[in-house]
Design a protein around this motif. Structure first.
Motif, PDB file in Angstrom:
ATOM      1  N   GLU A 102       0.635  -1.149   0.030  1.00 13.72           N
ATOM      2  CA  GLU A 102       0.078  -0.004   0.037  1.00 13.72           C
ATOM      3  C   GLU A 102       0.778   1.186  -0.082  1.00 13.72           C
ATOM      4  O   GLU A 102       1.503   1.443   0.654  1.00 13.72           O
ATOM      5  CB  GLU A 102      -0.866   0.019   1.194  1.00 13.72           C
ATOM      6  CG  GLU A 102      -2.085   0.844   1.087  1.00 13.72           C
ATOM      7  CD  GLU A 102      -2.935   0.990   0.058  1.00 13.72           C
ATOM      8  OE1 GLU A 102      -3.639   0.078  -0.141  1.00 13.72           O
ATOM      9  OE2 GLU A 102      -2.910   2.024  -0.516  1.00 13.72           O
ATOM     10  N   THR A 103       0.631   2.198  -0.907  1.00 13.14           N
ATOM     11  CA  THR A 103       1.510   3.324  -1.112  1.00 13.14           C
ATOM     12  C   THR A 103       0.797   4.437  -0.118  1.00 13.14           C
ATOM     13  O   THR A 103       1.481   5.469  -0.116  1.00 13.14           O
ATOM     14  CB  THR A 103       1.838   3.665  -2.448  1.00 13.14           C
ATOM     15  OG1 THR A 103       0.342   3.589  -3.248  1.00 13.14           O
ATOM     16  CG2 THR A 103       2.428   2.653  -3.222  1.00 13.14           C
ATOM     17  N   SER A 104      -0.203   4.374   0.216  1.00 12.00           N
ATOM     18  CA  SER A 104      -0.948   5.360   0.772  1.00 12.00           C
ATOM     19  C   SER A 104      -1.449   5.107   2.307  1.00 12.00           C
ATOM     20  O   SER A 104      -1.386   3.982   2.748  1.00 12.00           O
ATOM     21  CB  SER A 104      -2.230   5.761  -0.020  1.00 12.00           C
ATOM     22  OG  SER A 104      -3.233   4.762  -0.203  1.00 12.00           O
ATOM     23  N   LYS A 105      -1.760   6.216   3.116  1.00 10.90           N
ATOM     24  CA  LYS A 105      -2.299   5.949   4.337  1.00 10.90           C
ATOM     25  C   LYS A 105      -3.575   6.991   4.463  1.00 10.90           C
ATOM     26  O   LYS A 105      -3.690   7.798   3.714  1.00 10.90           O
ATOM     27  CB  LYS A 105      -1.349   6.482   5.366  1.00 10.90           C
ATOM     28  CG  LYS A 105      -0.535   5.294   5.681  1.00 10.90           C
ATOM     29  CD  LYS A 105       0.501   5.727   7.068  1.00 10.90           C
ATOM     30  CE  LYS A 105       1.363   4.652   7.617  1.00 10.90           C
ATOM     31  NZ  LYS A 105       0.508   3.659   8.480  1.00 10.90           N
ATOM     32  N   THR A 106      -4.425   6.524   5.339  1.00 19.65           N
ATOM     33  CA  THR A 106      -5.798   7.341   5.598  1.00 19.65           C
ATOM     34  C   THR A 106      -5.686   8.151   6.612  1.00 19.65           C
ATOM     35  O   THR A 106      -5.186   7.658   7.571  1.00 19.65           O
ATOM     36  CB  THR A 106      -7.005   6.329   5.665  1.00 19.65           C
ATOM     37  OG1 THR A 106      -6.901   5.407   4.328  1.00 19.65           O
ATOM     38  CG2 THR A 106      -8.270   6.994   5.512  1.00 19.65           C
ATOM     39  N   ILE A 107      -5.856   9.396   6.678  1.00 19.41           N
ATOM     40  CA  ILE A 107      -5.988  10.543   7.787  1.00 19.41           C
ATOM     41  C   ILE A 107      -7.469  10.773   7.895  1.00 19.41           C
ATOM     42  O   ILE A 107      -8.116  11.102   7.005  1.00 19.41           O
ATOM     43  CB  ILE A 107      -4.934  11.645   7.578  1.00 19.41           C
ATOM     44  CG1 ILE A 107      -3.614  11.217   7.306  1.00 19.41           C
ATOM     45  CG2 ILE A 107      -5.166  12.409   8.579  1.00 19.41           C
ATOM     46  CD1 ILE A 107      -2.802  12.374   7.166  1.00 19.41           C
ATOM     47  N   GLY A 108      -7.933  10.721   9.097  1.00 24.34           N
ATOM     48  CA  GLY A 108      -9.254  11.026   9.543  1.00 24.34           C
ATOM     49  C   GLY A 108      -9.104  12.192  10.535  1.00 24.34           C
ATOM     50  O   GLY A 108      -8.449  12.199  11.405  1.00 24.34           O
ATOM     51  N   VAL A 109      -9.765  13.439  10.031  1.00 25.64           N
ATOM     52  CA  VAL A 109      -9.702  14.703  10.954  1.00 25.64           C
ATOM     53  C   VAL A 109     -11.013  15.012  11.208  1.00 25.64           C
ATOM     54  O   VAL A 109     -12.067  14.955  10.316  1.00 25.64           O
ATOM     55  CB  VAL A 109      -8.960  15.904  10.188  1.00 25.64           C
ATOM     56  CG1 VAL A 109      -7.560  15.636  10.547  1.00 25.64           C
ATOM     57  CG2 VAL A 109      -9.015  15.789   8.737  1.00 25.64           C
ATOM     58  N   ILE A 155      -4.058   8.371  12.015  1.00 28.70           N
ATOM     59  CA  ILE A 155      -3.710   8.007  10.840  1.00 28.70           C
ATOM     60  C   ILE A 155      -3.600   6.477  10.587  1.00 28.70           C
ATOM     61  O   ILE A 155      -3.205   5.650  11.644  1.00 28.70           O
ATOM     62  CB  ILE A 155      -2.354   8.399  10.660  1.00 28.70           C
ATOM     63  CG1 ILE A 155      -1.765   9.895  10.994  1.00 28.70           C
ATOM     64  CG2 ILE A 155      -1.464   7.822   9.486  1.00 28.70           C
ATOM     65  CD1 ILE A 155      -0.514  10.277  10.917  1.00 28.70           C
ATOM     66  N   GLU A 156      -4.298   5.850   9.560  1.00 31.01           N
ATOM     67  CA  GLU A 156      -4.341   4.425   9.853  1.00 31.01           C
ATOM     68  C   GLU A 156      -4.067   3.910   8.138  1.00 31.01           C
ATOM     69  O   GLU A 156      -3.857   4.699   7.179  1.00 31.01           O
ATOM     70  CB  GLU A 156      -5.837   4.187   9.973  1.00 31.01           C
ATOM     71  CG  GLU A 156      -6.359   4.225  11.201  1.00 31.01           C
ATOM     72  CD  GLU A 156      -7.948   4.093  11.348  1.00 31.01           C
ATOM     73  OE1 GLU A 156      -8.649   3.982  10.031  1.00 31.01           O
ATOM     74  OE2 GLU A 156      -8.494   4.195  12.224  1.00 31.01           O
ATOM     75  N   ASP A 157      -3.860   2.534   8.310  1.00 35.30           N
ATOM     76  CA  ASP A 157      -3.631   1.999   6.986  1.00 35.30           C
ATOM     77  C   ASP A 157      -4.940   1.776   6.280  1.00 35.30           C
ATOM     78  O   ASP A 157      -6.143   1.714   7.091  1.00 35.30           O
ATOM     79  CB  ASP A 157      -3.140   0.354   7.059  1.00 35.30           C
ATOM     80  CG  ASP A 157      -1.635   0.514   7.210  1.00 35.30           C
ATOM     81  OD1 ASP A 157      -0.883   1.397   6.580  1.00 35.30           O
ATOM     82  OD2 ASP A 157      -0.998  -0.123   8.079  1.00 35.30           O
ATOM     83  N   PRO A 158      -5.264   1.823   5.163  1.00 40.41           N
ATOM     84  CA  PRO A 158      -6.567   1.510   4.562  1.00 40.41           C
ATOM     85  C   PRO A 158      -7.215   0.124   4.909  1.00 40.41           C
ATOM     86  O   PRO A 158      -6.329  -0.641   5.408  1.00 40.41           O
ATOM     87  CB  PRO A 158      -6.077   1.579   2.878  1.00 40.41           C
ATOM     88  CG  PRO A 158      -4.640   1.996   2.813  1.00 40.41           C
ATOM     89  CD  PRO A 158      -4.044   1.822   4.133  1.00 40.41           C
ATOM     90  N   PRO A 159      -8.309   0.048   4.677  1.00 41.01           N
ATOM     91  CA  PRO A 159      -8.956  -1.116   5.012  1.00 41.01           C
ATOM     92  C   PRO A 159      -8.334  -2.269   4.343  1.00 41.01           C
ATOM     93  O   PRO A 159      -7.780  -1.941   3.166  1.00 41.01           O
ATOM     94  CB  PRO A 159     -10.460  -1.214   4.620  1.00 41.01           C
ATOM     95  CG  PRO A 159     -10.615   0.664   4.373  1.00 41.01           C
ATOM     96  CD  PRO A 159      -9.518   1.137   4.215  1.00 41.01           C
ATOM     97  N   ILE A 160      -8.404  -3.481   4.990  1.00 38.95           N
ATOM     98  CA  ILE A 160      -7.557  -4.575   4.444  1.00 38.95           C
ATOM     99  C   ILE A 160      -7.857  -5.034   3.196  1.00 38.95           C
ATOM    100  O   ILE A 160      -7.272  -5.431   2.129  1.00 38.95           O
ATOM    101  CB  ILE A 160      -7.541  -5.873   5.372  1.00 38.95           C
ATOM    102  CG1 ILE A 160      -6.478  -6.754   5.128  1.00 38.95           C
ATOM    103  CG2 ILE A 160      -8.806  -6.408   5.704  1.00 38.95           C
ATOM    104  CD1 ILE A 160      -4.934  -6.234   5.230  1.00 38.95           C
TER     105      ILE A 160
END
Lengths: 333, 276
Positions: free
Chosen positions: A246-253, A303-308
């Protein structure tokens, strides 16, 4: 379980569409070699639960069939419990089980208990052991009220539980489970998952599981083996799968004041009131997070990894070029 | 690398004991279940009696025009009818159901489960489904043979014993024939009509094999030993065939059993090599 350079090649007849080609193939049949599995190597420790992942046609079932003795490998070697599976040694077969979610092996017209009785005879289980295990499994799977019914009268989920019960009466040391929860509703999937974890803990059995439901894998397996086009793509902890592919991460604000445009920070994936979800590249994740914190003073930031599921999708989207496959060499045991 | 001995849970008993237990359990379980459907018994009894009446009518019709048929007298021919009925019962009860299930399983790829069991796969697939009610035919057929033989001067006790052996050989031959045909499903997918083909051929066994022209006799003896299976017991009972013929049939059956075993293994091997 040790697998070294395992491969399976099928020879399939090929012909073009049309009558002429059909007639021609009657006389001279052309064959094409299909490499269902090639050069697969891994080893699995006793008592481990491993998720075996890959898109349809990746060679998962072929591999499981080679490991359970149904198919003769075209190349390489497999050893399970010290046996070469394809020899189908009775002592080997008495210690494994193969469950396929889309096929049933209980006798269709007979009550479930009668099928269990047949398995008792086939596996030569001593009566007291058989009864104890049977009752224990029936209890664990909560199928006491079903076992006197004929299989054909059971629902899909009920049948699957009965299948699993029947396949474990001889207390196998190695379980090959091919989509054991396919077509079942969420509650039933969960129950089967809990049961498998319980069985593994109780008997220390090795489990190799394929499933299209990532929830099965995340709940049960710390380690995953991913194959694609018959080749090993990844073998290692489930948690590191995202890191590798995975090249991206998910940021929730969660913003103090809603309706702000955050597209300057990354790709906006979702907006739910004051809650905004952004996708940013892995490398920039911490910098973007720091900027968000400094600029907007959000009430919450994750900051999370995207869903599996998304990760897996990305893994399978990997183009099929030898250079792009990244077997990790992280083989244990 | 050492192999792991089986856990004490499975294979707790020696192979021989297990094999017997498997046979007993498979037969017992299917039989007990079918016994629940009592109405089937009356249906089968009715069917058996109608079939028998038809057979007798045909025999009676033939003997309206001739005192003997190829040297067979009316009561002797009734022995053939009886043996044919009884063997037909064995086929429809013990042989055919499992073979049809096997055919389905091969086609649908479900044979995997039989092959991953620690017991002889041929034994397992041959006894998986047993329907008990056609066994009524065995009783009816046996009755006909007994009644008919009391009216035949040439029937003797040694002849009857030889006939019994010949019937058993016949059943084994027909089992082999069925398994060989069914094993063909490993290579040829569409085998559904085989049962009808077989039943059609089996009808020919209603008549003593000697009545057929030479080439058909050869066909029904060697290639499709149907007529042999029915005629030989009748010949033994009526004093037409002796120890030598039954001995020959024993050798033939032994060879057929060996061939069937070899052919089955070949099929399983090809299945394992080709299925995805």
């Amino acid at each position: 379980m040790d697998v070294t350079g395992l491969g399976k090649t099928y020879k399939v007849p090929v012909r073009e569409a049309g009558l002429k080609a059909a007639l021609k193939s009657l006389v001279r049949r052309e064959h094409r070699e299909v490499h269902a599995v090639s050069d697969l190597s891994f080893s699995i420790e006793r008592g481990e639960m491993v998720g075996f992942l890959g898109p349809n046609g990746a060679g998962k079932t072929t591999t499981l069939k080679m490991l359970s003795g149904l198919l003769h490998p075209s190349s390489g070697q497999a050893r399970v419990l010290g046996y070469e599976p394809y020899r189908r040694d009775r002592n080997f077969l008495a210690q494994i089980t193969l469950v396929m979610g889309n096929r049933n092996q209980l006798q269709w017209d007979l009550p479930v208990v009668d099928s269990f009785e047949m398995n008792r005879a086939i596996f030569g289980i001593a009566r007291p052991d058989f009864e104890a295990t049977r009752d224990e499994l029936i209890d664990l799977l909560e199928i006491g009220h079903l076992v006197t019914k004929p299989v054909r009268n059971l629902s899909l989920g009920e049948r699957m539980k009965a299948e699993i019960c029947g396949s474990l009466l001889h207390r196998p040391q190695v379980l090959f489970l091919d989509e054991p929860t396919i077509g079942l509703d969420v509650t039933m999937q969960k129950r089967i998952r809990t049961f498998l974890a319980e069985y593994n803990a109780r008997y220390g059995a090795t489990v190799m599981l394929t499933s299209h439901y990532m929830a099965d894998v995340t709940a049960l397996c710390k380690r995953v083996i991913v194959i694609h086009h018959g080749k090993l793509l990844y073998d290692g902890p489930l948690s590191e799968l995202a890191e590798r592919f995975e090249t991206s991460k998910t940021i929730g604000v969660t913003l103090a004041e809603p309706d702000r445009d955050l597209s300057g920070y990354g790709e906006v994936v979702a907006v739910d009131g004051a809650r905004v979800t952004l996708r940013v590249s892995r490398a920039e994740a911490s910098t973007v997070a720091a900027r968000l914190l400094a600029d907007l003073q959000p009430t919450d930031l994750t900051i999370e990894d995207p869903p599996i599921d998304d990760v897996i999708e990305r893994v399978f989207a990997t183009p099929d070029e030898p250079g792009s496959a990244q077997p990790t060499g992280k083989q244990r045991g | 690398m050492t192999t792991t001995p089986p856990s004490t849970h499975g294979l707790a008993r020696p192979e021989q004991v297990r094999r017997r237990d498997v046979v007993r359990t498979l037969v017992g379980v299917s039989a007990l279940n079918e016994l629940q459907y009592r109405v089937n018994f009356f249906l089968q009894l009715f069917q058996s009696l109608v079939a028998l009446a038809t057979a007798i009518a045909v025999v009676a019709l033939v003997f309206l025009y001739t005192p003997t048929l190829g040297g067979w007298e009316p009561w002797e021919l009734m022995v053939v009818v009886g043996v044919h009925t009884a063997l037909g019962g064995v086929i429809r009860s013990v042989i055919q159901p499992s073979m049809q299930l096997l055919m389905e399983d091969i086609r649908e790829g479900k044979l995997d489960f039989a092959l991953t069991k620690p017991v002889d796969a041929q034994l397992l697939v041959s006894l998986r489904r047993i329907t008990v009610w056609p066994l009524v035919d065995v009783v009816v057929g046996f009755g006909v043979v007994v009644v008919a033989s009391t009216r035949i001067d040439s029937a003797t006790v040694p002849g009857a014993l030889l006939a019994l052996v010949a019937v058993l050989l016949g059943a084994v031959m027909i089992y082999c024939l069925w398994l060989v045909i069914t094993t063909g499903a490993f290579w040829i997918v569409r085998m559904e009509h085989v049962a009808e083909l077989f039943n059609g051929l089996y009808q020919a066994g209603r008549w003593p094999i000697g009545l057929f022209p030479g080439w058909l006799r050869l066909l029904f003896t060697v290639l499709v030993p149907l007529a042999l299976a029915v005629t030989l017991p009748s010949e033994a009972l009526t004093g037409r065939a002796g120890l030598l013929a039954v001995g020959g049939a024993t050798l033939f059956t032994a060879a057929l059993v060996a061939f069937t075993r070899w052919f089955w293994r070949l099929g399983v091997k090809s299945y394992a090599g080709a299925s995805a």
